[in-house]
Write a protein that holds these residues in place. Structure first.
Motif, PDB file in Angstrom:
ATOM      1  N   GLN A  44       0.833  -1.208   0.000  1.00  0.00           N
ATOM      2  CA  GLN A  44       0.000   0.000   0.000  1.00  0.00           C
ATOM      3  C   GLN A  44       0.864   1.253   0.000  1.00  0.00           C
ATOM      4  OE1 GLN A  44      -3.252  -0.014   2.791  1.00  0.00           O
ATOM      5  NE2 GLN A  44      -3.596   2.179   2.616  1.00  0.00           N
ATOM      6  N   ILE A  45       0.423   2.250  -0.773  1.00  0.00           N
ATOM      7  CA  ILE A  45       1.077   3.559  -0.823  1.00  0.00           C
ATOM      8  C   ILE A  45       0.242   4.547  -0.014  1.00  0.00           C
ATOM      9  CG2 ILE A  45       1.797   5.447  -2.344  1.00  0.00           C
ATOM     10  CD1 ILE A  45       1.951   3.419  -4.628  1.00  0.00           C
ATOM     11  N   ASP A  46       0.908   5.405   0.735  1.00  0.00           N
ATOM     12  CA  ASP A  46       0.188   6.462   1.445  1.00  0.00           C
ATOM     13  C   ASP A  46       1.075   7.695   1.508  1.00  0.00           C
ATOM     14  OD1 ASP A  46      -2.394   6.906   3.159  1.00  0.00           O
ATOM     15  OD2 ASP A  46      -0.765   7.823   4.298  1.00  0.00           O
ATOM     16  N   SER A  47       0.451   8.861   1.521  1.00  0.00           N
ATOM     17  CA  SER A  47       1.204  10.112   1.427  1.00  0.00           C
ATOM     18  C   SER A  47       1.748  10.605   2.758  1.00  0.00           C
ATOM     19  CB  SER A  47       0.315  11.201   0.818  1.00  0.00           C
ATOM     20  OG  SER A  47      -0.819  11.434   1.648  1.00  0.00           O
ATOM     21  N   VAL A  48       1.243  10.101   3.884  1.00  0.00           N
ATOM     22  CA  VAL A  48       1.671  10.608   5.197  1.00  0.00           C
ATOM     23  C   VAL A  48       3.174  10.377   5.372  1.00  0.00           C
ATOM     24  CG1 VAL A  48       1.417  10.368   7.687  1.00  0.00           C
ATOM     25  CG2 VAL A  48      -0.597  10.261   6.216  1.00  0.00           C
ATOM     26  N   VAL A  50       5.131  11.613   8.217  1.00  0.00           N
ATOM     27  CA  VAL A  50       5.596  12.048   9.537  1.00  0.00           C
ATOM     28  C   VAL A  50       6.784  11.205  10.005  1.00  0.00           C
ATOM     29  CG1 VAL A  50       3.942  10.582  10.795  1.00  0.00           C
ATOM     30  CG2 VAL A  50       4.854  12.654  11.873  1.00  0.00           C
ATOM     31  N   LEU A  51       6.815   9.940   9.621  1.00  0.00           N
ATOM     32  CA  LEU A  51       7.953   9.055   9.921  1.00  0.00           C
ATOM     33  C   LEU A  51       8.734   8.810   8.644  1.00  0.00           C
ATOM     34  CD1 LEU A  51       9.454   7.069  11.864  1.00  0.00           C
ATOM     35  CD2 LEU A  51       7.871   5.303  11.027  1.00  0.00           C
ATOM     36  N   THR A  52       8.133   8.125   7.716  1.00  0.00           N
ATOM     37  CA  THR A  52       8.553   7.944   6.340  1.00  0.00           C
ATOM     38  C   THR A  52       7.335   7.427   5.608  1.00  0.00           C
ATOM     39  OG1 THR A  52      10.237   6.963   4.886  1.00  0.00           O
ATOM     40  CG2 THR A  52       9.332   5.538   6.604  1.00  0.00           C
ATOM     41  N   ARG A  53       7.278   7.561   4.315  1.00  0.00           N
ATOM     42  CA  ARG A  53       6.087   7.105   3.609  1.00  0.00           C
ATOM     43  C   ARG A  53       5.937   5.596   3.779  1.00  0.00           C
ATOM     44  NH1 ARG A  53       4.404  11.764   1.393  1.00  0.00           N
ATOM     45  NH2 ARG A  53       5.982  13.113   0.441  1.00  0.00           N
ATOM     46  N   THR A  54       4.693   5.177   3.959  1.00  0.00           N
ATOM     47  CA  THR A  54       4.420   3.824   4.450  1.00  0.00           C
ATOM     48  C   THR A  54       4.910   2.715   3.538  1.00  0.00           C
ATOM     49  OG1 THR A  54       2.681   2.425   5.392  1.00  0.00           O
ATOM     50  CG2 THR A  54       2.123   3.644   3.384  1.00  0.00           C
ATOM     51  N   HIS A  55       4.994   2.959   2.225  1.00  0.00           N
ATOM     52  CA  HIS A  55       5.384   1.877   1.326  1.00  0.00           C
ATOM     53  C   HIS A  55       6.831   1.441   1.519  1.00  0.00           C
ATOM     54  CE1 HIS A  55       5.256   5.834  -0.617  1.00  0.00           C
ATOM     55  NE2 HIS A  55       6.378   5.527  -1.242  1.00  0.00           N
ATOM     56  N   TYR A  56       7.637   2.269   2.171  1.00  0.00           N
ATOM     57  CA  TYR A  56       9.013   1.869   2.458  1.00  0.00           C
ATOM     58  C   TYR A  56       9.094   0.906   3.640  1.00  0.00           C
ATOM     59  CZ  TYR A  56      10.626   5.701  -0.560  1.00  0.00           C
ATOM     60  OH  TYR A  56      10.859   6.537  -1.628  1.00  0.00           O
ATOM     61  N   VAL A  57       8.119   0.936   4.537  1.00  0.00           N
ATOM     62  CA  VAL A  57       8.263   0.265   5.833  1.00  0.00           C
ATOM     63  C   VAL A  57       8.108  -1.255   5.778  1.00  0.00           C
ATOM     64  CG1 VAL A  57       7.513   0.241   8.248  1.00  0.00           C
ATOM     65  CG2 VAL A  57       7.554   2.391   6.981  1.00  0.00           C
ATOM     66  N   PRO A  58       7.180  -1.837   4.982  1.00  0.00           N
ATOM     67  CA  PRO A  58       7.094  -3.302   4.974  1.00  0.00           C
ATOM     68  C   PRO A  58       8.406  -3.991   4.624  1.00  0.00           C
ATOM     69  CG  PRO A  58       5.142  -2.371   3.978  1.00  0.00           C
ATOM     70  CD  PRO A  58       6.087  -1.233   4.190  1.00  0.00           C
ATOM     71  N   GLY A  59       9.187  -3.406   3.733  1.00  0.00           N
ATOM     72  CA  GLY A  59      10.496  -3.978   3.429  1.00  0.00           C
ATOM     73  C   GLY A  59      11.418  -3.941   4.625  1.00  0.00           C
ATOM     74  N   PHE A  60      11.423  -2.827   5.347  1.00  0.00           N
ATOM     75  CA  PHE A  60      12.249  -2.730   6.553  1.00  0.00           C
ATOM     76  C   PHE A  60      11.791  -3.723   7.611  1.00  0.00           C
ATOM     77  CE2 PHE A  60      12.664  -1.035  10.871  1.00  0.00           C
ATOM     78  CZ  PHE A  60      14.052  -0.981  10.974  1.00  0.00           C
ATOM     79  N   ALA A  90      -4.361   2.585  -3.100  1.00  0.00           N
ATOM     80  CA  ALA A  90      -3.287   2.903  -4.036  1.00  0.00           C
ATOM     81  C   ALA A  90      -2.100   2.016  -3.672  1.00  0.00           C
ATOM     82  CB  ALA A  90      -2.925   4.376  -3.922  1.00  0.00           C
ATOM     83  N   SER A  91      -1.551   1.320  -4.654  1.00  0.00           N
ATOM     84  CA  SER A  91      -0.630   0.229  -4.337  1.00  0.00           C
ATOM     85  C   SER A  91       0.490   0.105  -5.354  1.00  0.00           C
ATOM     86  CB  SER A  91      -1.381  -1.112  -4.305  1.00  0.00           C
ATOM     87  OG  SER A  91      -2.466  -1.087  -3.406  1.00  0.00           O
ATOM     88  N   LEU A  92       1.579  -0.515  -4.894  1.00  0.00           N
ATOM     89  CA  LEU A  92       2.608  -1.050  -5.761  1.00  0.00           C
ATOM     90  C   LEU A  92       2.344  -2.539  -5.911  1.00  0.00           C
ATOM     91  CD1 LEU A  92       5.746   0.734  -4.270  1.00  0.00           C
ATOM     92  CD2 LEU A  92       4.751   1.143  -6.530  1.00  0.00           C
ATOM     93  N   LEU A  93       2.403  -3.029  -7.154  1.00  0.00           N
ATOM     94  CA  LEU A  93       2.068  -4.418  -7.442  1.00  0.00           C
ATOM     95  C   LEU A  93       3.113  -5.009  -8.384  1.00  0.00           C
ATOM     96  CD1 LEU A  93      -1.433  -3.176  -8.236  1.00  0.00           C
ATOM     97  CD2 LEU A  93      -1.203  -5.025  -6.580  1.00  0.00           C
TER      98      LEU A  93
END
Length: 397
Positions: A44-48, A50-60, A90-93
């Protein structure tokens, strides 16, 4: 007779299917991220930010300190393996799944999208056609190129007509994201943005595509109810029921009962059943493992709610709260913010969950240090709010 699984077994199956419990690679790179994206099937992609954009986090969460550039290369680089579309939100697939969404694109052309955008498509079809012709003529464009109203106004209902036209065309699959400037989409025709080998793949029937999407969702979750399977790719209700029934009849999904779930679940073929799951991870509030709140509560007996849109005085845990996965339990949650100017990861609140252990503060501190390093921040600062904050602060000192 339908097999019965314990709630603990179901949780272990779900964690393994989502890529948890495996040793993180010593030096994760593009290949590791690409494999993770394919395992999940959708990010999932999201614009927030405040930490980092959410689509980066599942990989981490699954790989640890992977290079953020790996995601950008796979999503928007010249040799990409991902594309953008409405998968969950809104997603990366994975690129190879693009044919499976063509039925959704076709339905969108008939108006199956947000109500206001669908109405815009009916009322301004000629204008949308002109926008598409302009993209064909001039090449990649952004929303700003077609702005006819004030830029930066909040809420989609204040977008310019050009922005609405681009969004309609994107949903209809007539344009796609070629790359991004910062977080702004750069749109172009699919034939100029996506590999020919993908566009040349045959278009499956709606039924075949939906069946494949249910298969992908089942594999990504391991064990899941009908609602879980439907939610993963936001599938229609009646069609999902029919596709599940077909897969059960074909022996590709196995109906099971999970104690305390109160509804039939379906076991994916080849689902791994580990004897235990170890490790820890901070989870984006939009992580695949927890984005369906009812499923999260069934798996972990923890109520997780997104409080970004809740008035500040009504928030129980904070603005951007990440649950902490400790082995097989959610043991804590932390409200995080990146203070990039000060070079600090701010823990604005830290709360313990009923399954917290004496090791939770130490293990959470270690993961927060790892996240700070991954984000290029020098240190972690813990504020005093929350019943875990004092112990967490002591773990750092």
């Amino acid at each position: 007779m339908t097999e019965t699984l314990s709630a603990k077994t179901a949780r272990r199956i779900a964690l393994a299917a989502q890529g948890f419990g495996r040793a993180r690679p010593a030096t994760p790179g593009r290949r590791h991220f690409r494999d993770t994206a394919r395992r999940l099937g959708v990010i999932q992609i999201d614009s927030v930010n405040v930490l980092t954009r959410t689509h980066y986090v599942p990989g981490f969460s699954r790989l640890g300190h992977y290079p953020r550039e790996a995601l950008e290369a796979e999503a928007w680089g010249p040799r990409r393996s991902l594309f953008e579309y409405w998968g969950h939100e809104a997603s990366l697939l994975p690129l190879e799944s693009q044919p499976l969404f063509r039925w959704r694109m076709e339905r969108a052309r008939g108006g199956a999208m947000w109500t206001g955008l669908s109405r815009f498509g009916r009322e301004r079809g000629d204008y949308i056609d002109e926008v598409l012709k302009e993209i064909e003529r001039r090449g990649p464009v952004t929303g700003g190129d077609f702005a006819t109203g004030p830029r930066g106004a909040p809420g989609w209902w204040e977008w310019s007509d050009g922005k609405r036209a681009l969004e309609w065309l994107f949903w209809a699959g007539l344009i796609t994201t070629k790359t991004r400037n910062g977080f702004e989409r750069v749109y172009d025709l699919p034939e100029r943005a996506l590999p020919a080998r993908i566009l040349d793949l045959p278009t499956p029937t709606e039924v075949d595509a939906q069946r494949d999407l249910v298969r992908l969702a089942a594999r990504a979750m391991g064990v899941a109810t009908e609602t879980d399977l439907r939610d993963y790719f936001r599938m229609p209700v009646a069609e999902t029921k029919a596709r599940i029934a077909e897969l059960v009849e074909a022996g590709e999904l196995t109906p099971v009962m999970v104690r305390d779930w109160g509804k039939t679940a379906f076991l994916a073929p080849g689902a791994r059943v580990p004897r235990r799951v170890t490790g820890q991870a901070l989870l984006s509030p939009f992580d695949n493992l927890i984005w369906h709140r009812d499923r999260t509560e069934r798996l972990f007996d923890v109520r997780v709610r997104l409080e970004i849109y809740v008035p500040a005085h009504k928030r129980a845990h904070g603005y951007y709260v990440l649950p902490f996965l400790e082995d097989e339990a959610l043991t804590a949650r932390v409200d995080l913010k990146s203070d990039r100017k000060a070079g600090a990861l701010l823990v604005q609140a830290a709360w313990r969950e009923p399954d917290a252990t004496p090791d939770t503060p130490t293990r959470l501190a270690a993961e927060l240090r790892r996240m700070a390093g991954w984000l290029g921040l020098d240190r972690v600062e813990v504020a005093g709010r929350g019943d875990l904050a004092e112990a967490l602060g002591a773990a750092f000192s």
